[in-house]
Scaffold this active site. Structure first.
Site, PDB file in Angstrom:
ATOM      1  N   ARG A   1      -4.857 -31.110 -14.868  1.00 37.15           N
ATOM      2  CA  ARG A   1      -5.486 -31.671 -16.196  1.00 37.15           C
ATOM      3  C   ARG A   1      -5.263 -30.861 -17.355  1.00 37.15           C
ATOM      4  O   ARG A   1      -5.590 -31.520 -18.572  1.00 37.15           O
ATOM      5  CB  ARG A   1      -7.038 -31.869 -15.651  1.00 37.15           C
TER       6      ARG A   1
ATOM      7  N   CYS B   1     -16.355 -27.613  -9.121  1.00 40.04           N
ATOM      8  CA  CYS B   1     -15.275 -27.225  -8.265  1.00 40.04           C
ATOM      9  C   CYS B   1     -15.740 -26.883  -6.975  1.00 40.04           C
ATOM     10  O   CYS B   1     -15.076 -27.124  -5.880  1.00 40.04           O
ATOM     11  CB  CYS B   1     -14.558 -25.899  -9.031  1.00 40.04           C
TER      12      CYS B   1
ATOM     13  N   ALA C   1      -9.484 -24.975  -6.617  1.00 39.21           N
ATOM     14  CA  ALA C   1      -9.875 -23.323  -6.668  1.00 39.21           C
ATOM     15  C   ALA C   1      -8.600 -22.601  -7.421  1.00 39.21           C
ATOM     16  O   ALA C   1      -7.608 -22.468  -7.099  1.00 39.21           O
ATOM     17  CB  ALA C   1      -9.604 -23.085  -5.073  1.00 39.21           C
TER      18      ALA C   1
ATOM     19  N   ARG D   1     -28.307 -29.329  11.563  1.00 37.78           N
ATOM     20  CA  ARG D   1     -26.972 -29.558  11.299  1.00 37.78           C
ATOM     21  C   ARG D   1     -26.915 -30.500   9.952  1.00 37.78           C
ATOM     22  O   ARG D   1     -25.794 -30.551   9.699  1.00 37.78           O
ATOM     23  CB  ARG D   1     -26.184 -30.182  12.340  1.00 37.78           C
TER      24      ARG D   1
END
Length: 268
Positions: free
Chosen positions: A26, A151, A173, A131
């Site tokens: 990007r 992110c 990342a 959970r």
């Protein structure tokens, strides 16, 4: 005989450098990219503040406290000498409904708001085996209003044997600049949740999607990987009245002896 220092982050950084596929992105900078990876850190043993370069811990904690305020404006960050979000803010300092807004005030269709962080803490106390104890910043209906889409977009809390572990999913990342920051941030948040829920800390598990090194970070990465890792520090967390009352002085890093900072440009 010297103890072997585990280096999951540096091992992944080397893998991306050596095996990553060239990709566009990007920002127009270009990357080496590898898809799908996992890092694990035992928080009971040490605190994952990297030693192969100095990590800006004041900024880590400033951003985390800002998230927990539910804030969307950089003014508080700037007042506390944290400028890592400046590039994305508009002229009034606004960023739109980014991480903290979604964490503390997720909007519902009927006009109400959900404090996901409070719900997560209540669940740890009242139903630790759940959970379903997740917090998400990926609000599809509001992504276009955010200056930067999340992110690190999701984390899950897990309790076993009185120990709290956290798993984070990070879709995008930035291995050199972003991930060292994110590891320390979520490790600190795990300590905070554990302390407020009366638990010990377990593991931080970080799962990455597109794990990438920007082309203009390659030389810095090589320099970092040439350095000998040192022992990780410890985190001493002074207990606050609530999860939302921690301040900078409550976070004390003990025994942090990193190599020097390595400068690099942020791709906006």
């Amino acid at each position: 005989m010297a103890t072997m220092i585990e280096t999951p982050y540096e091992d992944l950084l080397r893998r991306v450098l050596e095996e990553g596929a060239p990709k566009g992105d990007r920002t127009g900078t270009g990357t080496l990219s590898l898809f799908g990876a996992q890092l694990r850190y035992n928080l009971a043993e040490s605190f994952p503040l990297l030693t192969t370069k100095k990590v800006y811990f004041h900024g880590v904690i400033g951003e985390l406290l800002w998230f927990l305020r539910g804030d969307s404006n950089v003014k508080w960050l700037q007042e506390n000498k944290v400028r890592i979000w400046n590039e994305w803010a508009d002229e009034d300092g606004e960023l739109g409904p980014v991480y903290g807004v979604q964490w503390r005030s997720w909007p519902t269709p009927d006009g109400q708001h959900i404090d996901q962080i409070q719900v997560a803490l209540d669940t740890l106390k009242n139903n630790p085996d759940s959970r379903r104890n997740l917090v998400s910043a990926w609000n599809v209906s509001e992504l276009d209003k955010m200056a930067l889409m999340p992110c690190h977009l999701l984390f899950q809390l897990y309790v076993a044997d009185g120990k709290l572990s956290m798993q984070v999913y990070q879709r995008s990342a930035d291995m050199f600049l972003g991930v060292p920051f994110n590891l320390a941030s979520y490790a600190a948040l795990t300590h905070m949740f554990a302390q407020q829920a009366g638990l010990e800390v377990g593991e931080l598990i970080w799962t990455g999607g597109d794990c990438h090194i920007y082309n203009d970070h390659i030389e810095q990465v090589k320099e970092q990987l040439s350095r000998q890792p040192r022992e990780y520090p410890q985190l001493k967390l002074h207990k606050a009245e609530s999860l939302f009352d921690y301040d900078f002085d409550d976070f004390e890093v003990i025994g942090y002896d990193p190599h020097p900072t390595i400068k690099a440009q942020v791709s906006v």
